[in-house]
Design a protein around this motif. Sequence first.
Motif, short mmCIF file in Angstrom:
data_model
loop_
_atom_site.label_atom_id
_atom_site.label_comp_id
_atom_site.label_asym_id
_atom_site.label_seq_id
_atom_site.Cartn_x
_atom_site.Cartn_y
_atom_site.Cartn_z
N THR B 101 2.22 -6.33 0.89
CA THR B 101 1.47 -6.91 1.99
C THR B 101 0.29 -6.01 2.34
O THR B 101 0.23 -4.85 1.93
CB THR B 101 2.34 -7.06 3.24
N LYS B 102 -0.63 -6.58 3.09
CA LYS B 102 -1.82 -5.81 3.43
C LYS B 102 -1.47 -4.61 4.29
O LYS B 102 -2.07 -3.55 4.17
CB LYS B 102 -2.82 -6.71 4.16
N LYS B 103 -0.48 -4.80 5.15
CA LYS B 103 -0.11 -3.69 6.03
C LYS B 103 0.51 -2.56 5.22
O LYS B 103 0.42 -1.39 5.60
CB LYS B 103 0.88 -4.21 7.08
N MET B 104 1.15 -2.89 4.11
CA MET B 104 1.85 -1.89 3.31
C MET B 104 0.95 -1.28 2.25
O MET B 104 1.22 -0.17 1.77
CB MET B 104 3.07 -2.55 2.67
N SER B 139 -1.51 -12.44 4.67
CA SER B 139 -1.35 -10.99 4.70
C SER B 139 -0.70 -10.48 3.43
O SER B 139 -0.03 -9.47 3.46
CB SER B 139 -0.56 -10.57 5.92
N VAL B 140 -0.91 -11.17 2.33
CA VAL B 140 -0.29 -10.76 1.08
C VAL B 140 -1.39 -10.37 0.09
O VAL B 140 -2.38 -11.06 -0.05
CB VAL B 140 0.57 -11.91 0.52
N VAL B 141 -1.20 -9.24 -0.56
CA VAL B 141 -2.13 -8.79 -1.59
C VAL B 141 -1.77 -9.49 -2.89
O VAL B 141 -0.61 -9.54 -3.27
CB VAL B 141 -2.02 -7.26 -1.75
N SER B 142 -2.76 -10.06 -3.57
CA SER B 142 -2.45 -10.81 -4.80
C SER B 142 -2.25 -9.86 -5.97
O SER B 142 -3.06 -9.81 -6.88
CB SER B 142 -3.54 -11.80 -5.13
#
Lengths: 608, 260
Positions: B101-104, B139-142
Amino acid sequence: MSEATMVAAPPVADPSLPYNDTVAGAVVGTWADDTDQALFVAPDKLLALLTHLRDAEQYDLLSSVTCVDYSAYKGKARAGISERFDVVYHLYSTKKGGGPVRLHVRVPDGDTVPSATGVYPGANLQEREVYDLFGITFEGHPNLRRVLTWEGFNGHPLRKDWQEAYFDEETKPFKNRHPAGSYQWHEDKLPWGDNNTYPAGWDPDSWEAPVSYVPVSQAPHRGFGELDTQSIVINLGPHHPSTHGVFRMLTRMEGETILALEPEMGYLHRNHEKIGERNTWLMNMPFTDRLDYINSMSNNLGYALAVEKLLDIEVPERAQYIRVIMAELTRIINHTWSIGFILNDLGALQTPALYAIEEREMILDLFEEVSGARLMCNYMRFGGVVRDLTPGWEERAKYLVHDRLPRALDQLDELLSGNEIVKARGRGVGYLSAQDLIALSVTGPMIRAAGVPYDIRKAEPYCIYDRFDFDIPTLAESDIYARYYIRLLEARESVKILQQALRDLPPGQINAYASATLSQGFGTIMGGKGGYTFRPVEGEAYARVEAPKGELGYYIVSDNKTNAYRYHVRSPSYINLNALGPMSVGYKIADAVVILGAIDIVLGEVDR
Amino acid sequence: MESTMVTDFKDIKQEQMQEFLHDSIQVPDDLQSNVMVTTLDKVYNWSRKSSMWPLLFGLACCAIEMIATAASRYDLARFGMEVMRPSPRQSDLMIVSGTVTKKMAPAIVRIYNQMAEPRYVLAMGACATGGGPFKEGYSVVSGIDKYIPVDVYVPGCPPTPEALIYGLLKLHEKVERQSITTVPWYRKGANEAIPVPVLGPDIFDPRKVQIIKEQTLGAAAAAKGPAVSKARLQPQPMAEDAKARIRAAQAKYRAQKQPA
């Protein structure tokens, strides 16, 4: 507000509406189309009504707080709603059992809602989530910060007009891909090739992240008498072996003693609800697997029950039994897994977990056989299950539940329960009284370990749980040891249910539709165009199951379209974390790790 | 009976040693039980692949299958990989097991930067590979390869433990093909840290600031910084000579890989 759906708010309290005799003017109307009791509440009378319900009517558990954005609602029955947002509360009673009281507080954009945290402290995390995803301010909330996204995030993603970077269309199936099958890479549409959007006029060079007020930074400081010591803030996570995934704890400590602890989450926020509102009803089923990824079967079950409530379909006998069998098998998986990892946190590194995982593999073999997948089963369907049991499955399951699993549970009991270290580290640690736990909206094994015999399988039976003979084990201590031991006892009760269910499993259909194929199944019956596009009647439904971690609820709103208008998951892992801070204060930092382990969270469900 | 068992054992040992022996240097028969000649590359790679310690690092659902792989049924210890280190400084392999995720993402890049070379990355599952079922989420990185280089991709949602082990064995093969003379970590200036992404209104990669500025502020305002031509923003087809070079390299590699 249309007159068809709502009784217009009278100048004086309408005595025919419930609770208006005690809290005058609190309830201003009801949905006309609902089976459950759903009441409109005036925002300024909300706290008085909640207090009355808690104290006089025994509705002591605030189960769920969520919100619906009605700005894009296309249904007929609820059309013409003037207020944009509808904050929905579900209250249950742990003393009386039975169904909920559902309160709706409807506010226009920009208005505030009084925070329920003063009456039910358990509203804390859920109101923060509503604030984060919808942008509704709760007046009087002690700690209203973003929770799933980060401070500085642009907008409130669950508002209907908020669009993600890879936005295609409002609802699936997307016309640019289905049925022609053409596609374009999302990455090619955006100049930076990433799943990101930036507001116009934003300058990355001058960006400074807003500093948010984290309560632990302000925690009270206590000296050691004459010695003036300093307290420090320790950060655990998001990458930390003890946090069971990507979870973060901020602790203020004096020496090794915790003065305050604040959970931080959102590191696995996968937009379950936003995606769920784009998906068709059936498309959500595999996504529910990925909520609590240790117990995919119970997640499937909860979602199927919620949609079936709207569809009003009868599930055949055999499917009911199969559902119960699967749900109880996952409970055993979850409890043995969680026992193994509580012990891991206590320092018994890996050995108990290896014993637990061994039994889990046996059950996973059974799941793989019927569903094709070990972990993400995607097995339940509306009206039944997707496939019948394979030949020989029942015999293998009977061997497990009559022979192997009871032995394995006895072995765990024998090896662990009398262990000196488990007792010394577990007894009296992480105590919180039953009243506090319920006030914090904690459910599941945690409150049963505090002596509250509240189990939805008995309190509001779903499926066919009322036919089985089983007990709700409770323990009085409400400490880590009790939370460990209650899981063992519950797993034994599950074995008992499984033995009865496998004995009584009748032959017959496994789905409410004679033909379980999609093209002829519920699609045509429910008035859709075929396949996965059925249309439930307009309205809302809340279904909850006793998932291994606590009360798992699904709140869905349908506007008679092929997609969910609102799809919300009341996840036990997330709401049980309300208790983490209060539970850890006063204990050592090493205990906080075990206290978290004994809450038994799964991050997929915490962050969704 | 005993003698045959001993000879059998010796034969097996001889057979297993074959792959580590030097191709051309022959040891005289009377020295064969005492002397063995091999290359530095083979010893170096053999020791690295036989004790490749993964980072104790789980993100999402795939982490459960990773734990199952390390547990008794699939037993990662058979490959010398059971020692999962909680510290990135002690580990050789990062198994990105789940949705990024973007936060991670900033934390993951930071952990990757903290790992010492030689380091490898295995993207486990659909999410870590390309976003998976959650790709459309806000909020998910591809895919983790947007930020850090990946050596092996294991598809699946989640991959079964067998699939993960297959991916790990593929990684072992990759390690075996490396040579101490050409590995990047002994070259000068090869170890630049990857810039950690920043959480703004949305996550942004410091390397892409110029492109973002052109979009948000307009080309004129962004031109104050180093200019990036508009053409660079469009996906470019690969030049013919570059394609030919790749094809030639592939053919050469295949020819080398054929057994003599």
